[in-house]
Design a protein around this motif. Structure first.
Motif, PDB file in Angstrom:
ATOM      1  N   LYS A  19       5.506  -7.349   3.040  1.00  0.00           N
ATOM      2  CA  LYS A  19       6.047  -6.946   1.749  1.00  0.00           C
ATOM      3  C   LYS A  19       5.010  -6.102   1.043  1.00  0.00           C
ATOM      4  N   THR A  20       5.434  -4.945   0.576  1.00  0.00           N
ATOM      5  CA  THR A  20       4.517  -4.009  -0.056  1.00  0.00           C
ATOM      6  C   THR A  20       4.681  -4.030  -1.571  1.00  0.00           C
ATOM      7  N   GLY A  21       3.607  -3.603  -2.243  1.00  0.00           N
ATOM      8  CA  GLY A  21       3.610  -3.570  -3.700  1.00  0.00           C
ATOM      9  C   GLY A  21       3.391  -2.172  -4.228  1.00  0.00           C
ATOM     10  N   ALA A  22       2.552  -2.074  -5.239  1.00  0.00           N
ATOM     11  CA  ALA A  22       2.322  -0.794  -5.903  1.00  0.00           C
ATOM     12  C   ALA A  22       1.489   0.119  -5.016  1.00  0.00           C
ATOM     13  N   THR A  23       1.636   1.410  -5.229  1.00  0.00           N
ATOM     14  CA  THR A  23       0.857   2.413  -4.519  1.00  0.00           C
ATOM     15  C   THR A  23      -0.094   3.098  -5.481  1.00  0.00           C
ATOM     16  N   ARG A  24      -1.209   3.538  -4.940  1.00  0.00           N
ATOM     17  CA  ARG A  24      -2.180   4.305  -5.723  1.00  0.00           C
ATOM     18  C   ARG A  24      -2.799   5.336  -4.801  1.00  0.00           C
ATOM     19  N   GLY A  25      -2.440   6.577  -5.007  1.00  0.00           N
ATOM     20  CA  GLY A  25      -2.948   7.628  -4.137  1.00  0.00           C
ATOM     21  C   GLY A  25      -2.436   7.443  -2.719  1.00  0.00           C
ATOM     22  N   ASP A  26      -3.369   7.396  -1.768  1.00  0.00           N
ATOM     23  CA  ASP A  26      -3.019   7.225  -0.361  1.00  0.00           C
ATOM     24  C   ASP A  26      -2.951   5.759   0.049  1.00  0.00           C
ATOM     25  N   LEU A  27      -3.171   4.824  -0.881  1.00  0.00           N
ATOM     26  CA  LEU A  27      -3.214   3.406  -0.569  1.00  0.00           C
ATOM     27  C   LEU A  27      -1.956   2.705  -1.064  1.00  0.00           C
ATOM     28  N   ASP A  30      -4.226  -8.831 -16.338  1.00  0.00           N
ATOM     29  CA  ASP A  30      -5.567  -9.019 -15.804  1.00  0.00           C
ATOM     30  C   ASP A  30      -5.673  -8.395 -14.417  1.00  0.00           C
ATOM     31  N   SER A  31      -6.897  -7.988 -14.065  1.00  0.00           N
ATOM     32  CA  SER A  31      -7.137  -7.423 -12.738  1.00  0.00           C
ATOM     33  C   SER A  31      -7.010  -8.515 -11.680  1.00  0.00           C
ATOM     34  N   ARG A  32      -6.582  -8.128 -10.487  1.00  0.00           N
ATOM     35  CA  ARG A  32      -6.436  -9.079  -9.384  1.00  0.00           C
ATOM     36  C   ARG A  32      -6.771  -8.394  -8.075  1.00  0.00           C
ATOM     37  N   LYS A  33      -7.138  -9.187  -7.099  1.00  0.00           N
ATOM     38  CA  LYS A  33      -7.495  -8.668  -5.795  1.00  0.00           C
ATOM     39  C   LYS A  33      -6.265  -8.651  -4.890  1.00  0.00           C
ATOM     40  N   VAL A  34      -6.071  -7.545  -4.203  1.00  0.00           N
ATOM     41  CA  VAL A  34      -4.943  -7.400  -3.299  1.00  0.00           C
ATOM     42  C   VAL A  34      -5.426  -6.776  -1.996  1.00  0.00           C
ATOM     43  N   VAL A  35      -4.643  -6.950  -0.957  1.00  0.00           N
ATOM     44  CA  VAL A  35      -4.905  -6.320   0.329  1.00  0.00           C
ATOM     45  C   VAL A  35      -4.260  -4.944   0.309  1.00  0.00           C
ATOM     46  N   VAL A  36      -5.044  -3.914   0.584  1.00  0.00           N
ATOM     47  CA  VAL A  36      -4.518  -2.554   0.591  1.00  0.00           C
ATOM     48  C   VAL A  36      -4.733  -1.940   1.974  1.00  0.00           C
ATOM     49  N   VAL A  37      -3.803  -1.083   2.355  1.00  0.00           N
ATOM     50  CA  VAL A  37      -3.884  -0.345   3.612  1.00  0.00           C
ATOM     51  C   VAL A  37      -3.461   1.089   3.335  1.00  0.00           C
ATOM     52  N   PRO A  38      -3.816   2.023   4.198  1.00  0.00           N
ATOM     53  CA  PRO A  38      -3.304   3.391   4.021  1.00  0.00           C
ATOM     54  C   PRO A  38      -1.787   3.415   4.161  1.00  0.00           C
ATOM     55  N   GLN A  39      -1.144   4.303   3.420  1.00  0.00           N
ATOM     56  CA  GLN A  39       0.305   4.391   3.508  1.00  0.00           C
ATOM     57  C   GLN A  39       0.757   4.815   4.895  1.00  0.00           C
ATOM     58  N   THR A  40      -0.120   5.503   5.644  1.00  0.00           N
ATOM     59  CA  THR A  40       0.235   5.905   7.006  1.00  0.00           C
ATOM     60  C   THR A  40       0.326   4.711   7.953  1.00  0.00           C
ATOM     61  N   ALA A  41      -0.209   3.542   7.555  1.00  0.00           N
ATOM     62  CA  ALA A  41      -0.141   2.359   8.400  1.00  0.00           C
ATOM     63  C   ALA A  41       1.173   1.606   8.251  1.00  0.00           C
TER      64      ALA A  41
END
Length: 232
Positions: A178-186, A124-135
């Motif tokens: 702690k980081t999770g999955a990446t998607r593109g630049d996020l 199922d879809s879930r909401k996560v906090v995403v930031v640019p990988q440069t951060a």
């Protein structure tokens, strides 16, 4: 006579399975030694797709899982298949494991050796906090971000000209996450960061704890979930 027929039969080359032949690698009349390559034989339907996944997704992909694949040679076309085999061992060097999927290829659109983009549903879809990988400051001892906070100035603070400063200032403080999955630049942050908190996205090498900063959002790196860089 039977012995001669058997000897002639041994000199007749037969394909072990149905497929498509490529360009021959020998010439007519050439003497061939055992093990010499003669011609490429490829079985195109069905076709197997091998890919790797990180070890944290070991329990998310199982035999029978539906997958979607796209290739650069056929933009806009999506090929569907199912996972038929999962490598039980995780590679100790890369911490990835291999997966094999089978796709129908009756029109021979997919070719062996081509690069494919693979996608599948993990739940199922879930909401996560995403930031640019440069951060993210990636370190062997843990990943960290610099969080921007409003802090009241101490009494007696002065600027470079000696004038007193009052009010609040912006400072950065390093925080491990702690980081999770990446998607593109996020990249997803699973722990250590709350929605709405501000983080520094550039100039991390110049920052240190409690350093005063100025936010300039006019200069921002390109941040896209599905980047499409130009082919130059």
């Amino acid at each position: 006579m039977e012995a001669q027929r058997a000897l002639i039969a041994q000199k007749t080359i037969r394909a072990p399975f149905d497929g498509v032949l490529g360009i021959r690698k020998v010439n007519l009349g050439q003497f061939i030694n055992p093990g010499d390559p003669i011609v490429s034989l490829q079985a195109l339907d069905p076709i197997y797709l091998d890919f790797t996944l990180p070890e944290r997704q070991v329990g998310q992909v199982l035999p029978g899982t539906a997958i979607r694949a796209t290739v650069d040679a056929l933009p806009g076309q999506v090929f569907e298949g199912k996972v038929t085999a999962v490598e039980p061992q995780v590679d100790a060097a890369t911490r990835n494991f291999k997966v094999q999927a089978t796709l129908d290829n009756g029109e021979y659109n997919l070719r062996p050796g081509a690069f494919a983009h693979v996608g599948f549903d993990t739940g199922d879809s879930r909401k996560v906090v995403v930031v640019p990988q440069t951060a993210i400051s990636f370190n062997p001892y843990g990943n960290a971000v610099y969080v921007i906070q409003d802090v009241q100035r101490a009494e007696g603070e002065k600027d470079a000209q000696g004038k007193p400063l009052t009010g609040k200032k912006l400072v950065v403080r390093q925080r491990f996450v702690k980081t999770g999955a990446t998607r593109g630049d996020l990249i997803a942050v699973t722990e250590g960061l709350k929605p709405g908190e501000r983080v520094a996205t550039t100039g991390l090498l110049k920052l240190r704890n409690d350093a005063e900063v100025v936010v300039n959002n006019k200069v921002q790196p390109v941040i896209e979930a599905q980047p499409k860089p130009e082919n130059r």
